[in-house]
Write a protein that holds these residues in place. Structure first.
Motif, PDB file in Angstrom:
ATOM      1  N   ARG A  50       2.413  -6.767   7.740  1.00 31.68           N
ATOM      2  CA  ARG A  50       2.176  -7.557   8.351  1.00 31.68           C
ATOM      3  C   ARG A  50       3.400  -7.787   9.208  1.00 31.68           C
ATOM      4  O   ARG A  50       2.863  -8.180  10.745  1.00 31.68           O
ATOM      5  N   ALA A  51       3.780  -8.864   8.797  1.00 32.82           N
ATOM      6  CA  ALA A  51       4.744  -9.840   9.307  1.00 32.82           C
ATOM      7  C   ALA A  51       5.957  -9.480  10.031  1.00 32.82           C
ATOM      8  O   ALA A  51       6.915 -10.063  10.571  1.00 32.82           O
ATOM      9  N   GLN A  52       6.062  -8.217   9.396  1.00 32.32           N
ATOM     10  CA  GLN A  52       7.831  -7.499  10.637  1.00 32.32           C
ATOM     11  C   GLN A  52       8.805  -8.021  10.453  1.00 32.32           C
ATOM     12  O   GLN A  52       9.726  -9.036  11.252  1.00 32.32           O
ATOM     13  N   LEU A  53       9.084  -8.522   9.690  1.00 31.06           N
ATOM     14  CA  LEU A  53      10.252  -9.412   9.405  1.00 31.06           C
ATOM     15  C   LEU A  53      11.652  -9.041   9.198  1.00 31.06           C
ATOM     16  O   LEU A  53      11.788  -7.382   9.064  1.00 31.06           O
ATOM     17  N   PRO A  54      12.692  -9.372   9.914  1.00 30.22           N
ATOM     18  CA  PRO A  54      13.771  -8.708   9.982  1.00 30.22           C
ATOM     19  C   PRO A  54      13.948  -8.287   9.221  1.00 30.22           C
ATOM     20  O   PRO A  54      14.318  -8.448   7.844  1.00 30.22           O
ATOM     21  N   PRO A  55      15.056  -6.601   9.532  1.00 28.71           N
ATOM     22  CA  PRO A  55      15.194  -5.997   8.550  1.00 28.71           C
ATOM     23  C   PRO A  55      16.389  -6.478   7.609  1.00 28.71           C
ATOM     24  O   PRO A  55      16.420  -5.704   6.104  1.00 28.71           O
ATOM     25  N   VAL A  56      17.330  -7.652   7.584  1.00 31.86           N
ATOM     26  CA  VAL A  56      18.156  -7.769   6.976  1.00 31.86           C
ATOM     27  C   VAL A  56      17.243  -8.699   5.769  1.00 31.86           C
ATOM     28  O   VAL A  56      18.023  -9.159   4.563  1.00 31.86           O
ATOM     29  N   LEU A  57      16.142  -9.056   5.620  1.00 30.25           N
ATOM     30  CA  LEU A  57      15.444  -9.920   5.398  1.00 30.25           C
ATOM     31  C   LEU A  57      14.259  -9.774   3.901  1.00 30.25           C
ATOM     32  O   LEU A  57      14.308  -9.899   3.009  1.00 30.25           O
ATOM     33  N   ALA A  58      13.772  -8.416   4.668  1.00 28.78           N
ATOM     34  CA  ALA A  58      12.533  -7.180   4.370  1.00 28.78           C
ATOM     35  C   ALA A  58      13.176  -6.843   2.678  1.00 28.78           C
ATOM     36  O   ALA A  58      11.726  -7.148   1.103  1.00 28.78           O
ATOM     37  N   PRO A  59      14.501  -6.683   2.588  1.00 27.10           N
ATOM     38  CA  PRO A  59      14.211  -6.151   1.478  1.00 27.10           C
ATOM     39  C   PRO A  59      14.672  -6.949   0.083  1.00 27.10           C
ATOM     40  O   PRO A  59      14.035  -7.084  -0.755  1.00 27.10           O
ATOM     41  N   GLU A  60      15.223  -8.618   0.250  1.00 21.86           N
ATOM     42  CA  GLU A  60      14.660  -9.482  -0.225  1.00 21.86           C
ATOM     43  C   GLU A  60      13.828  -9.538  -0.817  1.00 21.86           C
ATOM     44  O   GLU A  60      13.389 -10.140  -2.195  1.00 21.86           O
ATOM     45  N   VAL A  61      12.811  -9.941  -0.111  1.00 23.43           N
ATOM     46  CA  VAL A  61      11.351 -10.811  -0.540  1.00 23.43           C
ATOM     47  C   VAL A  61      10.584  -9.679  -0.571  1.00 23.43           C
ATOM     48  O   VAL A  61      10.147  -9.660  -1.573  1.00 23.43           O
ATOM     49  N   ARG A  62      10.652  -8.137  -1.097  1.00 23.30           N
ATOM     50  CA  ARG A  62      10.074  -7.093  -1.376  1.00 23.30           C
ATOM     51  C   ARG A  62      10.529  -7.133  -3.014  1.00 23.30           C
ATOM     52  O   ARG A  62      10.046  -6.549  -3.764  1.00 23.30           O
ATOM     53  N   THR A  63      11.392  -6.891  -3.136  1.00 27.29           N
ATOM     54  CA  THR A  63      12.971  -7.329  -4.528  1.00 27.29           C
ATOM     55  C   THR A  63      11.894  -8.118  -5.010  1.00 27.29           C
ATOM     56  O   THR A  63      10.783  -8.396  -6.113  1.00 27.29           O
ATOM     57  N   GLU A  64      11.808  -9.490  -4.616  1.00 25.15           N
ATOM     58  CA  GLU A  64      10.819 -10.904  -4.749  1.00 25.15           C
ATOM     59  C   GLU A  64       9.298 -10.408  -5.492  1.00 25.15           C
ATOM     60  O   GLU A  64       8.234 -11.038  -6.318  1.00 25.15           O
ATOM     61  N   LEU A  65       8.461  -9.666  -4.018  1.00 23.54           N
ATOM     62  CA  LEU A  65       7.267  -9.737  -4.675  1.00 23.54           C
ATOM     63  C   LEU A  65       7.314  -8.526  -5.856  1.00 23.54           C
ATOM     64  O   LEU A  65       5.764  -8.543  -6.422  1.00 23.54           O
ATOM     65  N   ASP A  66       8.279  -7.534  -5.933  1.00 23.72           N
ATOM     66  CA  ASP A  66       7.858  -6.575  -6.971  1.00 23.72           C
ATOM     67  C   ASP A  66       7.833  -7.308  -8.460  1.00 23.72           C
ATOM     68  O   ASP A  66       7.343  -7.440  -9.532  1.00 23.72           O
ATOM     69  N   ALA A  67       8.725  -8.182  -8.237  1.00 25.34           N
ATOM     70  CA  ALA A  67       8.906  -8.840  -9.209  1.00 25.34           C
ATOM     71  C   ALA A  67       7.751  -9.954  -9.682  1.00 25.34           C
ATOM     72  O   ALA A  67       8.015 -10.337 -11.613  1.00 25.34           O
ATOM     73  N   LEU A  68       6.885 -10.281  -8.878  1.00 23.73           N
ATOM     74  CA  LEU A  68       6.374 -11.692  -9.041  1.00 23.73           C
ATOM     75  C   LEU A  68       5.129 -10.127  -9.554  1.00 23.73           C
ATOM     76  O   LEU A  68       4.383 -11.213 -10.418  1.00 23.73           O
TER      77      LEU A  68
END
Length: 130
Positions: A50-68
């Motif tokens: 929902r936060a609509q992260l910048p496209p350059v940052l969103a994949p990195e956050v998703r990767t961390e969330l997947d690992a979490l």
């Protein structure tokens, strides 16, 4: 009998005065203030989307969330690994200004997960202003 116990962490902890008989085994379910930790990770993922992260940052956050999510799904999650992932997620969201923009949507699950971590979560809570 009096028990003077500091801090305990584990799936199941029994403090018994006298004898204890267990039939059928014991099991535990990790929670954070009564909430399922995996549900909190899901809530955090929803808030991030929902936060609509910048496209350059969103994949990195998703990767961390997947690992979490993978880590907290383990029978006994490694809290240090969880703290590392949550710290990176918090830093990424802070750098994007998402924490300020999203408000409690992100702060709620981040704070609850940091609280579940105990002492390992204190730096995260401080970063969140708590």
């Amino acid at each position: 009998m009096v028990f003077n116990i500091g801090n305990q962490q584990g799936g199941v902890i029994n403090n018994v005065a006298g004898d204890q008989t267990v039939r059928g085994g014991l099991s535990g379910h990790f929670t954070a203030d009564g909430q399922d930790v995996r549900v909190l990770v899901g809530d955090l993922r929803t808030a991030v989307e929902r936060a609509q992260l910048p496209p350059v940052l969103a994949p990195e956050v998703r990767t961390e969330l997947d690992a979490l999510d993978t880590e907290v799904a383990r029978p006994e999650p490694d809290r240090e690994a969880v703290a590392g992932r949550l710290t990176r997620i918090t830093r990424l969201l802070t750098s994007a200004g998402a924490l300020v923009a999203a408000g409690t949507g992100l702060l709620g699950p981040l704070s609850a997960l940091a609280g579940w971590l105990g002492a390992l979560g204190q730096p995260i809570l401080r970063a969140l202003g708590g």
